[in-house]
Design a protein around this motif. Structure first.
Motif, short mmCIF file in Angstrom:
data_model
loop_
_atom_site.label_atom_id
_atom_site.label_comp_id
_atom_site.label_asym_id
_atom_site.label_seq_id
_atom_site.Cartn_x
_atom_site.Cartn_y
_atom_site.Cartn_z
N THR A 154 -10.92 -1.67 5.99
CA THR A 154 -10.19 -2.82 6.56
C THR A 154 -9.01 -3.21 5.68
O THR A 154 -7.89 -3.43 6.17
CB THR A 154 -11.13 -4.03 6.69
N ILE A 155 -9.24 -3.29 4.38
CA ILE A 155 -8.17 -3.67 3.46
C ILE A 155 -7.01 -2.70 3.57
O ILE A 155 -5.84 -3.09 3.66
CB ILE A 155 -8.71 -3.71 2.01
N GLY A 156 -7.34 -1.42 3.64
CA GLY A 156 -6.30 -0.40 3.75
C GLY A 156 -5.51 -0.53 5.03
O GLY A 156 -4.27 -0.53 5.03
N VAL A 157 -6.23 -0.69 6.15
CA VAL A 157 -5.56 -0.76 7.45
C VAL A 157 -4.67 -2.00 7.53
O VAL A 157 -3.51 -1.93 7.97
CB VAL A 157 -6.59 -0.74 8.59
N VAL A 158 -5.20 -3.13 7.10
CA VAL A 158 -4.41 -4.37 7.16
C VAL A 158 -3.17 -4.26 6.26
O VAL A 158 -2.06 -4.63 6.65
CB VAL A 158 -5.26 -5.59 6.76
N GLY A 159 -3.35 -3.71 5.06
CA GLY A 159 -2.22 -3.54 4.14
C GLY A 159 -1.14 -2.66 4.75
O GLY A 159 0.05 -2.97 4.69
N PHE A 160 -1.57 -1.59 5.39
CA PHE A 160 -0.65 -0.68 6.04
C PHE A 160 0.12 -1.40 7.16
O PHE A 160 1.34 -1.30 7.27
CB PHE A 160 -1.45 0.50 6.59
N ALA A 161 -0.63 -2.17 7.96
CA ALA A 161 0.00 -2.89 9.07
C ALA A 161 1.03 -3.89 8.55
O ALA A 161 2.14 -4.01 9.08
CB ALA A 161 -1.07 -3.60 9.91
N LEU A 162 0.67 -4.60 7.48
CA LEU A 162 1.60 -5.57 6.89
C LEU A 162 2.90 -4.89 6.45
O LEU A 162 4.00 -5.37 6.72
CB LEU A 162 0.96 -6.24 5.68
N ASP A 163 2.74 -3.75 5.77
CA ASP A 163 3.91 -3.06 5.28
C ASP A 163 4.79 -2.59 6.43
O ASP A 163 6.02 -2.69 6.37
CB ASP A 163 3.48 -1.87 4.42
N ARG A 164 4.15 -2.09 7.49
CA ARG A 164 4.92 -1.65 8.66
C ARG A 164 5.68 -2.82 9.29
O ARG A 164 6.84 -2.70 9.66
CB ARG A 164 3.99 -1.01 9.70
N LEU A 165 5.00 -3.96 9.39
CA LEU A 165 5.65 -5.13 9.98
C LEU A 165 6.87 -5.55 9.17
O LEU A 165 7.95 -5.80 9.73
CB LEU A 165 4.66 -6.30 10.04
N MET A 166 6.71 -5.57 7.85
CA MET A 166 7.84 -5.93 7.00
C MET A 166 8.95 -4.89 7.13
O MET A 166 10.13 -5.22 7.11
CB MET A 166 7.40 -6.03 5.54
N GLY A 167 8.53 -3.64 7.25
CA GLY A 167 9.50 -2.56 7.41
C GLY A 167 10.32 -2.77 8.67
O GLY A 167 11.54 -2.60 8.69
N LEU A 168 9.63 -3.15 9.76
CA LEU A 168 10.32 -3.40 11.02
C LEU A 168 11.30 -4.56 10.89
O LEU A 168 12.45 -4.47 11.33
CB LEU A 168 9.30 -3.73 12.12
#
Ligand SMILES: Nc1ncnc2c1ncn2[C@@H]1O[C@H](COP(=O)(O)OP(=O)(O)OP(=O)(O)O)[C@@H](O)[C@H]1O
Ligand SMILES: [Mg+2]
Lengths: 265, 255
Positions: free
Chosen positions: B233-247
């Motif tokens: 979960t920590i990994g997936v959420v962290g990945f999603a956060l980074d993608r959102l910031m990237g967008l």
């Protein structure tokens, strides 16, 4: 009656890792109101340095620039500057770039009137249709026109150009030279143009100030250009005086580069 | 579209490889490691009812993650609220830079595990101590990138500001801020990543409900499969956060 702009005993020394480096020394020029002068010299002789001191972007080491009897050493809205690259702020539209200057020059006007001023100058330089374009969408020549509009919208007494056409192709360069000439004919602002293009200097100026090669560059030759006005490019290419002046400039530059090379050897 | 499908398929294959490796290790090499299948079986109630609240530390995984996210968001905003002006100051004043850069270089590598006890002493409560820790640890990329952005403002633009005699405020809003914004955003993105990294440590030590707190509790209750659930979960959420910031960053650059 306005008094001349005086560059008086100007010296500029930079501190470099290899010791102090005096670029210009004891540089003197008087520029009459409404006069169009060109500053011509070999690359690296210190033309930009002199111009940026007049613009107030750099400080003189000795001597200075005198306008109306007072020494100036800060930028002022009485001096509009156009740099070699257009230097438009990429996050503002062409209009907003000009508006930034128009607001500074007319802080008391209403917003709509400030817009009018900006549009007027965009129109004057022939790019009103690009008012809402972003700089990145415009050609170099159009960007430089916007930059000229920005300088003009300050409604300054002096226009300072630092190789404003250096980055343009020759067709565009001709167009912009004619534009600058036309603008100058209209209201005769005092113009200092830094260039290394001999034909440009002769075509546009009342007077060419030729600089000796640095270090310690001075005024080497102060050459009045007595060609009749209004000028046009075709006349320039078939006029005996034009060729005499051109030969004189080339002789000066050639002599100085040879002297320079001799000293370097 | 085709290239997207290819990369998706490749990414899935990669994940499958790792899960297979996990399964292979779980049976024999690492006897205490729950197998993927066992992990799934025991995590099902948390994943299939992600918003369920059965008790203080027995809640659906999304609910847990949301507690952590709120905590991270608070700490992160604190970090950029302090970090951005600090970066501007460091970037614009050599004096300030020479005064504070050495201190910052010393503070930067300090682990959240070291800050947290200090936070607990200062605030006497776990929640503000956690925010203090997250903010302190995640602030530095924002500080440093903003500083770097200010230093990289082209001289041409500064000259324009000078010859137009822009007031300090106009100079800031029309030149400095827009020129620095892309750098600031890179800093924000890195800071958010760090804040998420720190949250687990902060929750583990303070025992507050959230993914990290849950992970620590399940470790103490010897339910190892839930540890793996938390890690994923920590990994997936962290990945999603980074993608959102990237967008958000890409949007900003395009504008
Ligand atoms: N900040 C500085 N520090 C040290 N030396 C400098 C600095 N600025 C300019 N110079 C030196 O001063 C000399 C003159 O520079 P300047 O840019 O005024 O020449 P220029 O005549 O405008 O040349 P160009 O035709 O290439 O534009 C050069 O030798 C340059 O290396
Ligand atoms: Mg130059």
């Amino acid at each position: 009656m306005q008094r001349p702009l005086e560059i008086s005993s100007l010296s500029k020394t930079f501190d470099t890792p290899t010791g102090p480096h005096t670029v210009v020394k004891d540089f003197n020029v008087k520029i009459q109101p409404g006069e169009f002068i060109s500053l011509l010299g070999h690359s690296g002789c210190g033309k930009s340095t002199v111009l940026s001191i007049v613009a107030g972007l750099q400080q003189a080491t000795l001597g200075g620039v005198i306008i109306d009897g007072t020494e100036v050493n800060t930028p002022g809205l009485d001096r509009g500057v156009v740099f070699q690259s257009p230097c438009l702020l990429p996050w503002l539209s062409a209009l907003d770039n000009v508006l930034l200057a128009a607001r500074q020059a007319h802080p008391t006007l209403a917003a709509a009137a400030q817009r009018e001023v900006a549009l007027k100058y965009l129109n004057l330089v022939g790019v009103a249709e690009f008012a809402s374009s972003m700089p990145a969408e415009l050609s170099q020549g159009t960007q430089q026109r916007v930059a000229i509009a920005r300088a003009l919208s300050l409604e300054p007494r002096f226009l300072l150009f630092d190789e404003p056409f250096g980055m343009l192709d020759s067709m565009t360069r001709f167009e912009l030279q004619d534009l600058v000439l036309e603008l100058w004919e209209q209201d005769r602002k005092t113009v200092i143009l830094v260039t290394h293009d001999i034909d440009e200097a002769i075509y546009l100026s009342d007077r060419i100030v030729l600089m000796t090669d640095g270090p310690e560059a001075r005024v080497g030759l102060d050459l009045p250009i007595s060609l009749p006005r209004p000028r046009d490019r075709r006349m320039a290419s078939s006029n005996a005086d034009y060729f005499r002046l051109r030969a004189e400039v080339i002789r000066f530059l050639d002599h100085h580069s040879r002297q320079f090379n001799r000293e370097a050897a | 579209m085709k290239s997207f499908l290819t990369s998706f398929a490749l990414a899935m294959t990669g994940i499958l490889c790792v899960v297979l490796l996990w399964a292979a290790l779980a049976g024999n090499v690492a006897p205490d490691l729950p197998s993927p299948l066992k992990t799934w079986e025991e995590s099902k109630p948390f994943i299939l009812q992600p918003w369920e609240k059965r008790g203080e530390m027995d809640q659906g995984i999304l609910r847990m993650a949301s507690y952590s996210l709120v905590r991270v968001a608070k700490g992160f905003f604190l970090a950029i609220l302090v970090g951005t002006p600090l970066g501007f100051l460091l970037g614009s004043s050599t004096l300030f830079y020479r005064m504070f850069d050495p201190t910052i270089q010393v503070l930067r590598p300090i682990s959240p595990l070291a800050w947290l006890p200090l936070g607990l002493i200062l605030f006497r409560q776990s929640e503000p101590a956690a925010l203090f820790t997250i903010a302190l640890c995640s602030m530095w990329p924002t500080v440093i990138n903003t500083m770097h952005g200010v230093r990289s403002i082209p001289q041409d633009y500064l000259n324009v500001a000078k010859v137009l005699r822009l007031s300090p405020w106009k100079k800031f809003t029309k030149v400095w801020l827009p020129a620095t914004l892309p750098y600031m955003f890179t800093g924000f993105r890195l800071s958010l990543g760090l804040a998420w990294l720190v949250i687990v440590a902060a929750e583990m030590l303070t025992g507050t409900p959230g993914v990290g707190g849950f992970l620590w509790q399940e470790y103490n209750s010897l339910i190892y499969s839930h540890i793996l659930l938390c890690i994923v979960t920590i990994g997936v959420v962290g990945f999603a956060l980074d993608r959102l910031m990237g967008l958000a960053e890409a949007k900003l650059r395009a504008a």
